[in-house]
Design a protein around this motif. Structure first.
Motif, short mmCIF file in Angstrom:
data_model
loop_
_atom_site.label_atom_id
_atom_site.label_comp_id
_atom_site.label_asym_id
_atom_site.label_seq_id
_atom_site.Cartn_x
_atom_site.Cartn_y
_atom_site.Cartn_z
N TRP A 13 0.85 -1.18 0.00
CA TRP A 13 0.00 0.00 0.00
C TRP A 13 0.89 1.24 0.00
N SER A 14 0.49 2.24 -0.75
CA SER A 14 1.32 3.44 -0.92
C SER A 14 1.43 4.27 0.35
N VAL A 15 0.42 4.21 1.21
CA VAL A 15 0.44 4.93 2.49
C VAL A 15 0.58 3.89 3.59
N SER A 16 1.66 3.95 4.34
CA SER A 16 1.99 2.86 5.26
C SER A 16 1.52 3.07 6.70
N ASP A 17 1.10 4.27 7.05
CA ASP A 17 0.80 4.54 8.46
C ASP A 17 -0.69 4.68 8.73
N LEU A 18 -1.50 3.91 8.01
CA LEU A 18 -2.94 3.92 8.25
C LEU A 18 -3.34 2.67 9.02
N ASN A 19 -3.80 2.87 10.24
CA ASN A 19 -4.21 1.75 11.08
C ASN A 19 -5.65 1.88 11.59
N LYS A 20 -6.09 3.11 11.73
CA LYS A 20 -7.45 3.36 12.22
C LYS A 20 -8.06 4.51 11.43
N ALA A 21 -9.38 4.63 11.52
CA ALA A 21 -10.09 5.63 10.74
C ALA A 21 -9.62 7.04 11.07
N ASP A 22 -9.24 7.29 12.32
CA ASP A 22 -8.79 8.62 12.72
C ASP A 22 -7.48 9.02 12.04
N ASP A 23 -6.76 8.05 11.43
CA ASP A 23 -5.53 8.38 10.72
C ASP A 23 -5.80 9.08 9.39
N VAL A 24 -7.04 8.99 8.92
CA VAL A 24 -7.44 9.71 7.70
C VAL A 24 -7.88 11.09 8.15
N LYS A 25 -6.96 12.05 8.16
CA LYS A 25 -7.24 13.38 8.73
C LYS A 25 -6.39 14.43 8.03
#
Length: 312
Positions: free
Chosen positions: A261-273
């Motif tokens: 995946w191109s974005v590696s630090d997404l673990n929870k919905a709150d990381d989309v900010k």
């Protein structure tokens, strides 16, 4: 021996004109059938051809040959019944008794496939795995790599084309065994069975439910399969591509390519900010309410000047 020597005198062509060379240098010790002294590699090849065809009065049954001039050994033409890649043999040449004998090589992967960022291909240490009716020489090892291979950590799989007199050339057991693509179903074996290997991504699952848009300038736009929200989780599949805009400015582009995946630090919905925590740092927030901001020190200290007396 005399017949072999006389034939080597009659056949005098250059080593560069081999009729059936192979990219691998076969170890001249493994599977040794006989060794002779010849003028050059092409002569060695010709004699191996007669031996393999059962013509002449020497040792019959040559399948591979290695021609290698080296110090300490008079014999430079080695007839072999198998081909195991030599680790270090500078200046050596190897080949087959006959180019028409497909039992001495393994089937390749066929035509070069069209580019696919969710697939990976085989590469070989000798020769190529792709290209029409290309065959892979005995002794050659081919490998395929993808970060999403399973079990986790199995990023590379290799297999060697192995020849035996009983069964001909076949692809050996892959190393490590039982590795699959990210789907958990496609087993990685060899170029013949897996010409194109899936190299996609496992689903990206975030804890919580993402917001596609809010009042603070966040906008998440996706193409392909849309993110699914169920049981308090948000799932992106490898066929999804999403861009995150913050006040109309591109922040990131999320997609799957070559097993990652191109974005590696997404673990929870709150990381989309947008804008980190959403709070700006100002002078009033830098100091706590009980902290006294020191006043600027405007006092200037002048160093004492020692008077000097001018000389007459």
């Amino acid at each position: 021996m005399l017949a072999i020597y006389l034939l080597s005198l009659l056949v005098t062509v250059k080593a560069s004109s081999l009729d059936c060379p192979i990219p691998v240098v076969c170890d001249p010790i493994v599977g040794i059938l006989a060794s002779y002294i010849t003028n050059n590699a092409a002569t060695c090849e010709k004699i191996c051809h007669y031996s393999g065809a059962g013509i002449g009065g020497g040792v019959m049954g040559c399948k591979f040959f290695t021609y290698w001039n080296r110090e300490g050994s008079k014999e430079n033409c080695h007839f072999l019944t198998e081909c195991s890649a030599a680790v270090h043999a500078p200046g050596a040449h190897s080949g087959l008794w006959s180019c028409a004998d497909d039992t001495l090589s393994c089937a390749g992967a066929g035509e070069v496939p069209a580019y696919d960022d969710k697939a990976t291909l085989w590469t070989c240490d000798y020769g190529y795995a792709y290209g029409g009716n290309t065959r892979v020489s005995a002794g050659a090892t081919c490998s395929a790599s993808c970060p999403s291979f399973l079990p986790e950590g199995s990023q590379s799989v290799s297999t060697t084309c192995e020849y035996s007199a009983a069964g001909g050339a076949v692809w050996g057991t892959p190393t490590p065994p039982d590795v699959t693509a990210a789907d958990g179903q496609t087993k990685i074996t060899n170029p013949e069975e897996n010409p194109t290997i899936p190299c996609g991504c496992a689903d990206l699952v975030l804890e919580g439910e993402i917001e596609m848009q809010d009042d603070n300038g966040l906008q998440l736009t996706c193409t392909g399969t849309q993110p699914s929200i169920a049981e308090g989780k948000t799932t992106f599949t490898q066929d999804t591509e999403c861009i995150l805009l913050c006040d109309g400015v591109l922040t990131w582009d999320l997609y799957c390519s070559q097993g990652e995946w191109s974005v590696s630090d997404l673990n929870k919905a709150d990381d989309v900010k947008c804008y980190g925590s959403g709070e700006y740092v100002t002078l009033s927030t830098w100091f706590s309410p009980t902290t006294t901001i020191p006043a600027e020190d405007t006092t200037t200290t002048v160093a004492p000047v020692t008077p000097t007396t001018a000389r007459k």
